[in-house]
Each structure stands twice: as C-alpha cells, then as structure tokens.
Design a protein around this motif. Structure first.
Motif, PDB file in Angstrom:
ATOM      1  N   PHE A   1       0.686  -1.301  -0.052  1.00  0.00           N
ATOM      2  CA  PHE A   1      -0.016   0.044  -0.099  1.00  0.00           C
ATOM      3  C   PHE A   1       0.750   1.162  -0.305  1.00  0.00           C
ATOM      4  O   PHE A   1       0.751   2.109  -0.814  1.00  0.00           O
ATOM      5  CB  PHE A   1      -0.789  -0.023   1.206  1.00  0.00           C
ATOM      6  N   ASP A   2       1.915   1.575   0.790  1.00  0.00           N
ATOM      7  CA  ASP A   2       2.597   2.562   0.948  1.00  0.00           C
ATOM      8  C   ASP A   2       3.267   2.770  -0.375  1.00  0.00           C
ATOM      9  O   ASP A   2       3.639   3.952  -0.869  1.00  0.00           O
ATOM     10  CB  ASP A   2       3.765   2.412   2.226  1.00  0.00           C
ATOM     11  N   TYR A   3       3.854   1.739  -1.013  1.00  0.00           N
ATOM     12  CA  TYR A   3       4.425   1.860  -2.444  1.00  0.00           C
ATOM     13  C   TYR A   3       3.550   2.505  -3.230  1.00  0.00           C
ATOM     14  O   TYR A   3       3.842   3.731  -4.006  1.00  0.00           O
ATOM     15  CB  TYR A   3       5.109   0.759  -2.871  1.00  0.00           C
ATOM     16  N   TYR A   4       2.570   1.982  -3.227  1.00  0.00           N
ATOM     17  CA  TYR A   4       1.466   2.428  -4.544  1.00  0.00           C
ATOM     18  C   TYR A   4       1.092   4.181  -4.141  1.00  0.00           C
ATOM     19  O   TYR A   4       0.947   4.942  -4.919  1.00  0.00           O
ATOM     20  CB  TYR A   4       0.201   1.659  -4.607  1.00  0.00           C
TER      21      TYR A   4
ATOM     22  N   ALA B   1      -3.525   1.269  -4.813  1.00  0.00           N
ATOM     23  CA  ALA B   1      -3.538   1.544  -3.222  1.00  0.00           C
ATOM     24  C   ALA B   1      -4.959   1.190  -2.556  1.00  0.00           C
ATOM     25  O   ALA B   1      -5.255   0.653  -1.443  1.00  0.00           O
ATOM     26  CB  ALA B   1      -3.178   2.912  -3.097  1.00  0.00           C
ATOM     27  N   ARG B   2      -6.026   1.612  -3.230  1.00  0.00           N
ATOM     28  CA  ARG B   2      -7.534   1.406  -2.568  1.00  0.00           C
ATOM     29  C   ARG B   2      -8.027   0.012  -2.820  1.00  0.00           C
ATOM     30  O   ARG B   2      -8.736  -0.511  -2.229  1.00  0.00           O
ATOM     31  CB  ARG B   2      -8.392   2.219  -3.765  1.00  0.00           C
ATOM     32  N   GLU B   3      -7.171  -0.915  -3.667  1.00  0.00           N
ATOM     33  CA  GLU B   3      -7.647  -2.280  -3.262  1.00  0.00           C
ATOM     34  C   GLU B   3      -7.018  -2.770  -2.085  1.00  0.00           C
ATOM     35  O   GLU B   3      -7.768  -3.724  -1.536  1.00  0.00           O
ATOM     36  CB  GLU B   3      -6.854  -2.901  -4.519  1.00  0.00           C
ATOM     37  N   ILE B   4      -6.202  -2.116  -1.822  1.00  0.00           N
ATOM     38  CA  ILE B   4      -5.857  -2.627  -0.319  1.00  0.00           C
ATOM     39  C   ILE B   4      -6.182  -2.126   0.914  1.00  0.00           C
ATOM     40  O   ILE B   4      -6.456  -2.676   2.005  1.00  0.00           O
ATOM     41  CB  ILE B   4      -3.894  -2.547  -0.351  1.00  0.00           C
TER      42      ILE B   4
ATOM     43  N   PRO C   1     -14.657  -5.811 -14.286  1.00  0.00           N
ATOM     44  CA  PRO C   1     -15.376  -6.438 -13.138  1.00  0.00           C
ATOM     45  C   PRO C   1     -15.592  -5.275 -12.135  1.00  0.00           C
ATOM     46  O   PRO C   1     -14.659  -4.170 -12.238  1.00  0.00           O
ATOM     47  CB  PRO C   1     -14.721  -7.532 -12.484  1.00  0.00           C
ATOM     48  N   VAL C   2     -16.626  -5.236 -11.210  1.00  0.00           N
ATOM     49  CA  VAL C   2     -17.073  -4.367 -10.420  1.00  0.00           C
ATOM     50  C   VAL C   2     -17.520  -5.043  -9.021  1.00  0.00           C
ATOM     51  O   VAL C   2     -18.181  -6.018  -8.994  1.00  0.00           O
ATOM     52  CB  VAL C   2     -17.961  -3.471 -10.867  1.00  0.00           C
ATOM     53  N   ARG C   3     -17.008  -4.372  -8.010  1.00  0.00           N
ATOM     54  CA  ARG C   3     -17.528  -4.923  -6.586  1.00  0.00           C
ATOM     55  C   ARG C   3     -18.667  -3.570  -6.317  1.00  0.00           C
ATOM     56  O   ARG C   3     -18.340  -2.428  -6.295  1.00  0.00           O
ATOM     57  CB  ARG C   3     -16.645  -4.916  -5.570  1.00  0.00           C
ATOM     58  N   VAL C   4     -20.008  -3.908  -5.997  1.00  0.00           N
ATOM     59  CA  VAL C   4     -20.909  -2.918  -5.560  1.00  0.00           C
ATOM     60  C   VAL C   4     -21.367  -3.259  -4.167  1.00  0.00           C
ATOM     61  O   VAL C   4     -21.512  -4.391  -3.785  1.00  0.00           O
ATOM     62  CB  VAL C   4     -22.140  -3.264  -6.456  1.00  0.00           C
TER      63      VAL C   4
ATOM     64  N   SER D   1     -11.010  -2.377  -9.803  1.00  0.00           N
ATOM     65  CA  SER D   1      -9.583  -2.580  -9.930  1.00  0.00           C
ATOM     66  C   SER D   1      -9.158  -2.015 -11.269  1.00  0.00           C
ATOM     67  O   SER D   1      -9.744  -2.297 -12.339  1.00  0.00           O
ATOM     68  CB  SER D   1      -9.242  -4.077  -9.536  1.00  0.00           C
ATOM     69  N   VAL D   2      -8.008  -1.520 -10.920  1.00  0.00           N
ATOM     70  CA  VAL D   2      -6.981  -1.233 -12.418  1.00  0.00           C
ATOM     71  C   VAL D   2      -6.058  -2.206 -12.747  1.00  0.00           C
ATOM     72  O   VAL D   2      -5.105  -1.809 -13.123  1.00  0.00           O
ATOM     73  CB  VAL D   2      -6.622   0.232 -12.298  1.00  0.00           C
ATOM     74  N   HIS D   3      -6.063  -3.435 -11.960  1.00  0.00           N
ATOM     75  CA  HIS D   3      -4.877  -4.187 -12.229  1.00  0.00           C
ATOM     76  C   HIS D   3      -4.681  -4.997 -13.369  1.00  0.00           C
ATOM     77  O   HIS D   3      -3.544  -5.008 -13.936  1.00  0.00           O
ATOM     78  CB  HIS D   3      -5.202  -5.686 -11.180  1.00  0.00           C
ATOM     79  N   ASP D   4      -5.692  -5.030 -14.208  1.00  0.00           N
ATOM     80  CA  ASP D   4      -5.334  -5.196 -15.664  1.00  0.00           C
ATOM     81  C   ASP D   4      -4.589  -4.210 -16.354  1.00  0.00           C
ATOM     82  O   ASP D   4      -3.927  -4.693 -17.124  1.00  0.00           O
ATOM     83  CB  ASP D   4      -6.856  -5.710 -16.299  1.00  0.00           C
TER      84      ASP D   4
END
Length: 367
Positions: free
Chosen positions: A36-39, A62-65, A335-338, A359-362
């Motif tokens: 998280f701190d890195y991102y 970072a928001r994913e974590i 994909p989305v989490r709601v 997520s923007v992982h992809d």
C-alpha cells in the motif's frame, strides 16, 4: 546505514525531486507488488509532477488494499478537483473529514470549491501550481523523521490501546444507543403472537419464545455493530405472526441501523441466500462482485443490469437491476464490486447502489 527505496523516495519528495522519486520507485515495482505505501507514494509523486493518469492508476491499486486512508482519499479528491468534477471531489473530502474532522487540507479544499470552484479558476490554479495546496502533504516540517516517526508511533500506540479497550467496553455494555424505550413489555412477552391466524397468512409462523428471542437478538446484534444480522431478525418479525405492537417496535429499531462501507460491512449475505428468501434480507446491505450491462442514465440517476458472479465471465449467479442516484462511473469492460441495499421492485430483487469499486490491475499489467 542502508535505506530502503520508500524512505529514499520520501526524502527525494521532500526535496521536491519528484522525477527521481518516481524513477526509483518504478525500478522497485516487483519488490513492492501489493504494498500500500509503495502505491500511495508513487501516486503522490505522479500527482505532483502533473501525471494525473498514472497517479489515478496507482491510487486505484492502493485502494484495492486500503479504502479509508486519509492521504489516499486526499489524492483521489485532488484528481477529481483537477478534472473539474467538484461533486466527486466534495464526496471524497467529506470522507476525509469523517475520518479526520480537523483535516486542514480537506477543509481548505471544500472552502475553495464553495467560493472559487469554477472550472476556469481550477485551470488557472493548476497552471500556476496553487492547486498543490490541496494535494496530500509531503512534508512534516523541519523536525527530522527519525524523531517524528518514533514519537507518532508512541502516541498512536497508546491511543490505539485506549480506543480498542473503550470500543470493546462500548460494544459489550450496549452504549451504541439507548434502546430501553423499545424493550418488550411483560404483556408483549407473554402474548407475542397473534392468535387464531391461518398458517398461510404470514411467511414465518413463530411461537412466543421464537418472537421474543428474535427481538432480543436484533437488539444484541445492534449493540455488536452487526446491523445486517439485526435487520434479518427485524425482517423475521415483520413477516411473522408477531402482534402489531412488537412489529412497530421492530420498525423503530430499524431507524437506528446505519449504512456500512466496504470496510465495515458485517454478515455480508450471498446472492444465493438472498434469492432464496428476499423478504428475510430486505433492507440489508450486500457487497457483490460481477459486471454491468445495459447501463443507462435516466435524468441524473443511473440504472443497469448487474450480472452477479460474472466477474470472470464464466458463470452468472443472477441478474439484478442495479440503480445509483448519480453516475458511479462504472465501465462494463471491467469487473466491479458493488455495495448496495437489497430492495424489491415489482416483485423482483433489486439493488440500490451506495458505492462501487473497480480494480485497475489489468491496466497495470499491460505493457
């Protein structure tokens, strides 16, 4: 003494050498994957050099974590402010103040939006650099970090211990709210259910003991901050043969329940459980993953079909109408989490959206 890349990058940023900090951090990507701190540090550096697109990407990682970090929220708010999307910026600054009521950056930003927040002024502030006053802070002043960090750690350590102890005491002692006025009377306890009622009149036909136990559980779950569990017990009573006075008290108890966030939701119901018995889960909140289809705006409101469980595009658990009061910015390509409240419309299970996360992982994995 050797220093890790995060400490060196922080030092570079305090010197406003953001480009060197970015170069250093990007060279350590594999080492700090999932940190998280890195991102957050890399996103802040990109924001300060004006690379809003890359900053947005790393803030999202970072928001994913972690969802509620103050500097993360400030960074994302600043991005919306730069775009002139003051409505979304205000939402994020209010989130900051909810967690940190005295946060000066958020207060100053809200005042700026209120008094000067037209798009032309924002553009000028971006151009001359004044917009940086609303960015996440990069300096703690003249005191060296070797002194600041241990001092903060010590103070926070004591504060956390006190907070945890007091929170546990609060939950155990039931001081979340005074529900004494909603206690069942002796007569209600003795005569909790309606007599001479057809077995098909209500969804749940309960005994005196079952009704009083369900009501007691609702209050107990409320004091334990398990509002979904409390809502289920309330729904059981409202759809049962309980006498009207107990149902009325159950409805009043609903007024004390609070909407959760992604971080605070408890007793998250699965889609399959809800689909089997919608009445039992009415007004509960759920976090479900999937994809959206057939999205459209109706005035200022947003509606779509939410394909629950379809995040990997392999299997759909169910299709649920999803609505938001305003455009949540969901893209059908991801994909989305709601987070939403379970409702019914024309006899069909629906979801009233309160928050969405993609997520923007992809995107980060693309070359």
């Amino acid at each position: 003494m050797a220093r890790d890349a995060l400490n060196v990058a922080e030092k570079l940023m305090r010197r406003r050498d953001f480009s060197s900090a970015i170069k250093l951090l990007e060279g350590r990507r594999e080492i700090y994957e999932g940190n998280f701190d890195y991102y957050l540090l890399l996103a802040n550096a990109c924001l300060y050099v004006g690379d809003a697109g890359t900053a947005s990407t790393y803030y999202a990682r970072a928001r994913e974590i972690r969802l509620t970090d103050t500097n993360l929220l400030l960074g994302q708010a600043a991005l919306f402010l730069r775009r002139g999307d003051t409505e979304r910026a205000i939402q994020y600054y209010l989130d900051v103040l909810e967690n940190d009521p005295q946060n000066k950056t958020a207060k100053d930003a809200l005042e700026f939006i209120r008094t000067k927040g037209d798009y032309n002024t924002i553009c000028r502030w971006i151009d001359d650099g004044r917009i940086e006053k609303f960015y996440p802070p990069i300096s703690a002043g003249s005191m060296p970090w070797s002194v600041i960090i241990p001092s903060i750690a010590c103070v926070l350590g004591v504060a956390v211990v006190l907070f945890v102890v007091r929170s546990r005491q609060s939950v155990v002692s039931g001081t979340r709210a005074d529900l004494s006025a909603l206690m069942l009377s002796a007569d209600e306890t003795r005569n909790a259910h309606e007599s001479n009622v057809s077995p098909n009149t209500y969804i749940f036909m309960l005994s005196n003991t079952e009704i009083t136990e369900s009501y007691a559980n609702a209050q107990r779950y409320f004091h334990s901050y398990r509002d979904n569990a409390a809502q289920i017990e309330i729904n059981r009573i409202l759809n049962s043969n309980a006498v009207p006075s107990i149902k009325q008290k159950a409805r009043l108890l609903m007024d004390y329940l609070a909407a959760p966030t992604f971080d605070t939701i408890t007793d998250n119901p699965s889609y399959s459980d809800v689909a089997r018995n919608v009445a039992l889960y009415m007004d509960c909140f759920a976090v479900w993953s999937g994809r959206v289809a057939n999205a459209q705006m109706r005035g200022t409101s947003y509606r779509c079909d939410f394909l629950v469980g379809y995040e990997t595009q392999e299997k759909i658990e169910g299709i649920v109408p999803l609505s938001f009061a305003s455009n949540p910015g969901i893209t059908s390509a991801q994909p989305v989490r709601v987070l939403g409240k379970i409702t019914m419309e024309n006899g069909r299970l629906c979801l009233e959206g309160h928050a969405a996360y993609q997520s923007v992982h992809d995107f980060l994995e693309e070359p």
